[in-house]
Enzyme design. Sequence first.
Site, PDB file in Angstrom:
ATOM      1  N   TYR A  20       0.897  -1.295  -0.217  1.00 57.56           N
ATOM      2  CA  TYR A  20      -0.290  -0.070   0.217  1.00 57.56           C
ATOM      3  C   TYR A  20       0.851   1.212  -0.809  1.00 57.56           C
ATOM      4  O   TYR A  20       1.886   1.322   0.381  1.00 57.56           O
ATOM      5  CB  TYR A  20      -0.867   0.213   1.017  1.00 57.56           C
ATOM      6  N   CYS A  21       0.092   2.196  -0.594  1.00 60.75           N
ATOM      7  CA  CYS A  21       0.887   3.485  -0.032  1.00 60.75           C
ATOM      8  C   CYS A  21      -0.018   4.855   0.150  1.00 60.75           C
ATOM      9  O   CYS A  21      -0.734   4.265   0.439  1.00 60.75           O
ATOM     10  CB  CYS A  21       1.342   3.696  -1.989  1.00 60.75           C
ATOM     11  N   TRP A  22      -0.550   5.791  -0.754  1.00 60.79           N
ATOM     12  CA  TRP A  22      -1.202   7.377   0.002  1.00 60.79           C
ATOM     13  C   TRP A  22      -2.695   6.443   0.054  1.00 60.79           C
ATOM     14  O   TRP A  22      -3.106   6.147   0.632  1.00 60.79           O
ATOM     15  CB  TRP A  22      -0.817   8.266  -0.289  1.00 60.79           C
TER      16      TRP A  22
END
Length: 152
Positions: free
Chosen positions: A87-89
Amino acid sequence: MSAVTAVPPAANAAALAHFAGRLAFETDVSDVAADLAAAVPSIVVVDSRSRESWEQGHIQGAVHLPTAEIAARAAEVIPAGATVVTYCWGPGCNGATRAALEMAKLGHPVKEMIGGFEYWAREGFPVETASGVARRPVDALTAPVTGIACAC
């Protein structure tokens, strides 16, 4: 004329392949939260963001492994055979996709968590910082405020 059907829907076989394929590559925040709550041992959640972003808040139990460090450090933090969830932002960021690509290059089974950290926090799941673990109120535009799963 219909705006929806101006381009006809895909044939059933193509639709089956497409949607099954998407589920093979993606998971969502609710499914990740359920697996973390159940302590599923074969799942490793990887936060691919910067140190500053990680310190601002991250998924409790996630491993911090910025995309640029995956090739050098994955072997020390990802158990063999584990399914990696990156995951990222959030939906406007392709950092989780880039991290998933790096994991796939190393041979790890991998899925991208759609919605990213943004939807994790907006759906009221636990967020960890140096101050401890907290939950934000559920955003009614992303999940039922009752806390009952959407059952999708």
